[in-house]
Scaffold this motif. Structure first.
Motif: not given
Length: 142
Positions: A96-101, A128-134, A137-142
């Protein structure tokens, strides 16, 4: 419902579950929609409408609400299934730490489609996961 605003749609041949306090159900019932809202439900002779759709005996219920979901986790659904909670977290947190948009967007599209197909019309994504330099994520989720 299709058509311009102000038109009505009648959905017939349905098992309508109202979820009211009395537990009312209408086997072989109908549902009338107008002005973007449910106007009436019942059994027997239905009211007139601009459009009629036969639901073929489908069950009709109010939309379900999922108040706690982790949509991104659908990407790793089949991983570490046999482990304890701690083993599961240890296996998946690095993934999950590797998630990107792009991955988040794919998870949201698949996860929301699955929820909609099960009757869920409202969801709260407990992201609740917000990996650094990624970013994004929230924009992609919405």
């Amino acid at each position: 419902m299709t058509g311009p605003p102000g038109r009505t749609a009648l959905f017939t041949n349905a098992h309508v579950v109202t979820m009211d306090d009395a537990g009312t159900e209408h086997p072989g019932g109908w549902l009338l929609i107008g002005q973007g809202r449910i106007q009436a439900v019942g059994v027997g002779r239905p009211p007139a409408a601009d459009e009629t759709v036969d639901l073929g005996g489908a069950v009709v219920t109010p939309g379900l609400v999922n108040a706690h979901h982790h949509i991104y986790q659908n990407l790793t659904r089949t991983r570490a299934q046999e482990g304890t909670l701690l083993e599961w977290l240890q296996a998946l947190l690095p993934v999950w730490a590797g998630l990107d948009a792009e991955a988040e967007y794919a998870a949201a599209r698949a996860g929301l489609a699955e929820l909609a197909l099960s009757g869920c019309t409202t969801v709260f994504d407990s992201h609740f996961l917000f990996p650094q330099r990624r970013p994004g994520l929230l924009d992609a989720d919405v």
